[in-house]
Design a protein around this motif. Sequence first.
Motif, short mmCIF file in Angstrom:
data_model
loop_
_atom_site.label_atom_id
_atom_site.label_comp_id
_atom_site.label_asym_id
_atom_site.label_seq_id
_atom_site.Cartn_x
_atom_site.Cartn_y
_atom_site.Cartn_z
N ASN A 3 38.10 71.85 -16.98
CA ASN A 3 39.10 72.77 -17.73
C ASN A 3 39.27 74.17 -16.65
O ASN A 3 40.10 74.88 -17.14
N ASN A 4 38.19 74.53 -15.91
CA ASN A 4 38.13 75.67 -15.17
C ASN A 4 38.43 75.50 -13.78
O ASN A 4 38.54 74.19 -13.25
N ARG A 5 38.93 76.44 -13.07
CA ARG A 5 39.24 76.23 -11.51
C ARG A 5 37.97 75.90 -11.17
O ARG A 5 36.83 76.45 -11.11
N TYR A 6 38.00 75.11 -9.79
CA TYR A 6 36.97 74.93 -8.95
C TYR A 6 36.66 76.33 -8.10
O TYR A 6 37.47 76.87 -7.78
N LYS A 7 35.28 76.30 -8.28
CA LYS A 7 34.70 77.51 -7.54
C LYS A 7 34.25 77.20 -6.17
O LYS A 7 33.49 76.16 -5.86
N LYS A 30 44.06 76.19 -2.63
CA LYS A 30 45.34 75.88 -3.10
C LYS A 30 45.67 74.62 -3.43
O LYS A 30 46.39 74.36 -4.26
N MET A 31 44.96 73.64 -2.67
CA MET A 31 45.24 72.29 -3.01
C MET A 31 44.44 71.77 -4.32
O MET A 31 45.12 71.00 -5.12
N ILE A 32 43.30 72.27 -4.59
CA ILE A 32 42.61 71.61 -5.92
C ILE A 32 42.58 72.69 -6.89
O ILE A 32 41.89 72.73 -8.05
N ASP A 33 43.31 73.88 -6.69
CA ASP A 33 43.25 74.98 -8.10
C ASP A 33 42.08 75.76 -8.05
O ASP A 33 41.37 75.53 -9.00
N GLY A 34 41.71 76.33 -6.84
CA GLY A 34 40.32 76.58 -6.79
C GLY A 34 40.33 77.98 -6.72
O GLY A 34 41.28 78.99 -6.38
N GLU A 35 39.25 78.86 -6.81
CA GLU A 35 38.94 80.26 -6.75
C GLU A 35 38.03 80.37 -5.71
O GLU A 35 37.04 79.62 -5.30
N VAL A 36 37.97 81.55 -4.58
CA VAL A 36 37.10 81.70 -3.37
C VAL A 36 36.11 82.86 -3.41
O VAL A 36 36.63 83.82 -4.02
N THR A 81 48.11 87.95 0.64
CA THR A 81 48.77 87.18 1.46
C THR A 81 49.32 85.89 0.90
O THR A 81 50.30 85.34 0.85
N TYR A 82 48.06 85.40 0.30
CA TYR A 82 48.39 84.33 -0.49
C TYR A 82 48.35 83.87 -1.89
O TYR A 82 48.28 82.92 -2.39
N GLY A 83 48.15 85.22 -2.34
CA GLY A 83 48.44 85.02 -3.72
C GLY A 83 47.25 84.45 -4.62
O GLY A 83 47.54 83.57 -5.59
N LEU A 84 46.03 84.69 -4.32
CA LEU A 84 44.92 83.72 -4.66
C LEU A 84 43.57 84.66 -5.15
O LEU A 84 43.59 85.81 -4.39
N ASN A 85 43.03 84.32 -6.07
CA ASN A 85 41.92 85.29 -6.66
C ASN A 85 40.68 85.00 -5.71
O ASN A 85 40.16 84.03 -5.58
N ILE A 86 40.20 85.66 -4.63
CA ILE A 86 39.26 86.04 -3.73
C ILE A 86 38.46 87.08 -4.26
O ILE A 86 38.89 88.31 -4.35
N SER A 87 37.19 86.62 -4.09
CA SER A 87 36.22 87.95 -4.42
C SER A 87 35.14 87.80 -3.09
O SER A 87 35.03 86.94 -2.40
N GLY A 88 34.40 88.95 -2.87
CA GLY A 88 33.54 89.08 -1.75
C GLY A 88 32.20 89.76 -2.33
O GLY A 88 32.13 90.70 -3.05
N GLY A 170 37.00 64.35 -9.22
CA GLY A 170 38.15 65.00 -9.68
C GLY A 170 38.87 65.77 -8.68
O GLY A 170 40.28 65.85 -8.74
N LEU A 171 38.36 65.82 -7.26
CA LEU A 171 39.49 66.34 -6.47
C LEU A 171 40.50 65.41 -5.69
O LEU A 171 41.37 65.94 -5.19
N SER A 172 40.16 64.01 -5.98
CA SER A 172 40.77 63.18 -5.23
C SER A 172 42.46 63.23 -5.47
O SER A 172 43.18 63.28 -4.60
#
Length: 266
Positions: A3-7, A30-36, A81-88, A170-172
Amino acid sequence: MKNNRYKILVLSDLKKSESTLLKSSVGLAKMIDGEVKLFHVKKHIDIVKRENQFSAMRSLNEEHNNTKKQIDNLVETFSHTYGLNISGNYAFGKIKEEIQKQIELYNPDVIVLGQRDASSFKLIGDSVTRFILKKFKGIVMIASNENALEPDKKMTLAMLNGSRKIFNTGLSKALMTHTATPLKSFKIISSQNEEAEALDVMEDKVIEYKFEQNDNTLTTLSSYLLKSNINLLCVDRNEKQKKSTQEMPLHEVVNKINVSVLVSEA
């Protein structure tokens, strides 16, 4: 179904290959609908080299400010640049202890590390890679320092020695959606007379290549993977080797293959 995005936890040394490492992590996300989440650790001994307490505290404060600024700039650039949720985030202390704490806190589905650089000691060195593969039971990606996974582009996926575990996760489906066909399989065998074992993953769309086991097998394989434009090589871990296939230690594959390697769950 998840249900949640891959971490995805990215362990970075903040050196010259950081952009390639983060780019590959974004490509996977971006492939697996994840957050970084980017994480960096630095040993205190590498920061505090001055003798008196005042100088030591000033060094620590300077390093905190510089590290935070570097991570914030890197994360902001890639997020925009990539419109993705990234934290540090970062920590100062014992490297393996801080990494273990971060794994327990963040509970990632995937950990991404850079390849070991034989020319110098880095945070993501061979010992840290072995530590992650031993302690973390989830999927691990060892990202190439030179050939990044391009975000929003099809990749060329390959398997080593009939690796199948990734295709049972689930990644496959997500990975296959972003994979250019045909899928390729590379098998290391003890002699050219051995029979090839039937593949059960997209069997009608798999091309298999055999390499005879010798001292230069991985060097030859690595060169061939690059020439074949392979972006990601799937490797199983903790799987009993078949009699027809020579056992190839995982750490040797990770150290000698020059494309990104995706290691299955334990």
